[in-house]
Design a protein around this motif. Sequence first.
Motif, PDB file in Angstrom:
ATOM      1  N   LYS A  21       0.838  -1.210   0.000  1.00 54.96           N
ATOM      2  CA  LYS A  21       0.000   0.000   0.000  1.00 54.96           C
ATOM      3  C   LYS A  21       0.871   1.257   0.000  1.00 54.96           C
ATOM      4  CE  LYS A  21      -4.008   0.324   2.326  1.00 54.96           C
ATOM      5  NZ  LYS A  21      -4.942   0.480   3.469  1.00 54.96           N
ATOM      6  N   ILE A  22       1.927   1.254   0.791  1.00 55.40           N
ATOM      7  CA  ILE A  22       2.862   2.385   0.816  1.00 55.40           C
ATOM      8  C   ILE A  22       3.431   2.599  -0.579  1.00 55.40           C
ATOM      9  CG2 ILE A  22       5.118   3.176   1.650  1.00 55.40           C
ATOM     10  CD1 ILE A  22       4.459   1.661   4.304  1.00 55.40           C
ATOM     11  N   MET A  23       3.835   1.527  -1.238  1.00 54.06           N
ATOM     12  CA  MET A  23       4.406   1.641  -2.578  1.00 54.06           C
ATOM     13  C   MET A  23       3.397   2.220  -3.565  1.00 54.06           C
ATOM     14  SD  MET A  23       7.541   0.889  -2.383  1.00 54.06           S
ATOM     15  CE  MET A  23       7.879   0.922  -4.124  1.00 54.06           C
ATOM     16  N   GLN A  24       2.144   1.825  -3.444  1.00 56.91           N
ATOM     17  CA  GLN A  24       1.124   2.378  -4.336  1.00 56.91           C
ATOM     18  C   GLN A  24       0.982   3.888  -4.126  1.00 56.91           C
ATOM     19  OE1 GLN A  24      -2.087  -0.466  -3.480  1.00 56.91           O
ATOM     20  NE2 GLN A  24      -1.980  -1.040  -5.630  1.00 56.91           N
ATOM     21  N   TYR A  25       1.006   4.327  -2.883  1.00 56.97           N
ATOM     22  CA  TYR A  25       0.950   5.770  -2.607  1.00 56.97           C
ATOM     23  C   TYR A  25       2.167   6.481  -3.183  1.00 56.97           C
ATOM     24  CZ  TYR A  25      -2.917   5.116   0.702  1.00 56.97           C
ATOM     25  OH  TYR A  25      -4.115   4.821   1.279  1.00 56.97           O
ATOM     26  N   LEU A  26       3.342   5.884  -3.021  1.00 56.51           N
ATOM     27  CA  LEU A  26       4.559   6.529  -3.494  1.00 56.51           C
ATOM     28  C   LEU A  26       4.658   6.548  -5.018  1.00 56.51           C
ATOM     29  CD1 LEU A  26       7.185   5.256  -0.897  1.00 56.51           C
ATOM     30  CD2 LEU A  26       6.077   7.501  -1.018  1.00 56.51           C
ATOM     31  N   CYS A  27       3.961   5.661  -5.687  1.00 51.85           N
ATOM     32  CA  CYS A  27       3.936   5.688  -7.160  1.00 51.85           C
ATOM     33  C   CYS A  27       3.264   6.962  -7.672  1.00 51.85           C
ATOM     34  CB  CYS A  27       3.240   4.449  -7.717  1.00 51.85           C
ATOM     35  SG  CYS A  27       4.300   2.986  -7.702  1.00 51.85           S
ATOM     36  N   ASP A  28       2.439   7.570  -6.841  1.00 49.40           N
ATOM     37  CA  ASP A  28       1.779   8.828  -7.217  1.00 49.40           C
ATOM     38  C   ASP A  28       2.689  10.032  -7.028  1.00 49.40           C
ATOM     39  OD1 ASP A  28      -0.545   7.468  -7.876  1.00 49.40           O
ATOM     40  OD2 ASP A  28      -1.440   7.751  -5.902  1.00 49.40           O
ATOM     41  N   GLY A  29       3.814   9.838  -6.368  1.00 47.52           N
ATOM     42  CA  GLY A  29       4.761  10.927  -6.149  1.00 47.52           C
ATOM     43  C   GLY A  29       5.335  10.877  -4.749  1.00 47.52           C
ATOM     44  N   PRO A  30       6.409  11.641  -4.515  1.00 44.89           N
ATOM     45  CA  PRO A  30       7.047  11.654  -3.195  1.00 44.89           C
ATOM     46  C   PRO A  30       6.070  12.066  -2.092  1.00 44.89           C
ATOM     47  CG  PRO A  30       8.397  12.808  -4.805  1.00 44.89           C
ATOM     48  CD  PRO A  30       7.079  12.528  -5.460  1.00 44.89           C
ATOM     49  N   LEU A  36       2.076  10.042   4.709  1.00 44.32           N
ATOM     50  CA  LEU A  36       1.895   8.594   4.658  1.00 44.32           C
ATOM     51  C   LEU A  36       1.228   8.094   5.926  1.00 44.32           C
ATOM     52  CD1 LEU A  36       5.273   7.440   3.108  1.00 44.32           C
ATOM     53  CD2 LEU A  36       3.013   7.190   2.081  1.00 44.32           C
ATOM     54  N   ASN A  37       1.591   8.689   7.055  1.00 48.71           N
ATOM     55  CA  ASN A  37       1.028   8.276   8.331  1.00 48.71           C
ATOM     56  C   ASN A  37      -0.478   8.539   8.382  1.00 48.71           C
ATOM     57  OD1 ASN A  37       1.552   7.014  10.785  1.00 48.71           O
ATOM     58  ND2 ASN A  37       1.654   8.954  11.864  1.00 48.71           N
ATOM     59  N   GLU A  38      -0.937   9.575   7.695  1.00 48.92           N
ATOM     60  CA  GLU A  38      -2.378   9.865   7.630  1.00 48.92           C
ATOM     61  C   GLU A  38      -3.103   8.790   6.826  1.00 48.92           C
ATOM     62  OE1 GLU A  38      -2.782  13.760   5.927  1.00 48.92           O
ATOM     63  OE2 GLU A  38      -1.790  14.742   7.613  1.00 48.92           O
ATOM     64  N   LYS A  39      -2.435   8.247   5.809  1.00 53.27           N
ATOM     65  CA  LYS A  39      -3.063   7.260   4.925  1.00 53.27           C
ATOM     66  C   LYS A  39      -2.959   5.842   5.476  1.00 53.27           C
ATOM     67  CE  LYS A  39      -2.019  10.088   0.925  1.00 53.27           C
ATOM     68  NZ  LYS A  39      -1.220  10.257  -0.282  1.00 53.27           N
ATOM     69  N   ILE A  40      -1.885   5.572   6.192  1.00 55.49           N
ATOM     70  CA  ILE A  40      -1.642   4.245   6.764  1.00 55.49           C
ATOM     71  C   ILE A  40      -1.925   4.331   8.257  1.00 55.49           C
ATOM     72  CG2 ILE A  40       0.046   2.401   7.078  1.00 55.49           C
ATOM     73  CD1 ILE A  40      -0.353   2.956   4.143  1.00 55.49           C
ATOM     74  N   GLU A  41      -2.865   3.546   8.719  1.00 58.57           N
ATOM     75  CA  GLU A  41      -3.302   3.664  10.106  1.00 58.57           C
ATOM     76  C   GLU A  41      -2.421   2.845  11.053  1.00 58.57           C
ATOM     77  OE1 GLU A  41      -7.487   2.923  10.291  1.00 58.57           O
ATOM     78  OE2 GLU A  41      -7.893   4.308   8.668  1.00 58.57           O
ATOM     79  N   PHE A  42      -1.172   3.232  11.145  1.00 62.32           N
ATOM     80  CA  PHE A  42      -0.233   2.605  12.062  1.00 62.32           C
ATOM     81  C   PHE A  42       0.523   3.702  12.778  1.00 62.32           C
ATOM     82  CE2 PHE A  42      -0.780  -0.920   9.081  1.00 62.32           C
ATOM     83  CZ  PHE A  42      -0.920  -1.977   9.951  1.00 62.32           C
ATOM     84  N   SER A  43       1.213   3.330  13.811  1.00 66.03           N
ATOM     85  CA  SER A  43       2.040   4.312  14.510  1.00 66.03           C
ATOM     86  C   SER A  43       3.172   4.749  13.583  1.00 66.03           C
ATOM     87  CB  SER A  43       2.631   3.708  15.783  1.00 66.03           C
ATOM     88  OG  SER A  43       3.588   2.718  15.459  1.00 66.03           O
TER      89      SER A  43
END
Length: 101
Positions: A21-30, A36-43
Amino acid sequence: MNQDDLTVKIFKALGNPVRYKIMQYLCDGPQCVCKLNEKIEFSQANLSQHLRILKDAGLVNSQKVGLEMHYSVYNDDVKDIIEHVNKYVFGYVNNMKSSVK
């Protein structure tokens, strides 16, 4: 580390749902870690561990911008890997749906 070891390391890094999921977000740009922390619900600590694994596998770069750490996809070849996997899965799922009918 030889070529086969690095290949396995890349697949292991991408094999985790959070890292994929992180990689998919980063494919859209830096992205900065805070976005990323807002999009990924982890500490943030957990997110940082995932990012370190992706970086160790050669999939992402990091750059300090002011007080923030920004991450980006290492290069367009990495984006191509993600796009090819998504395309394959889309075709596979559609083929499975067609064979069920």
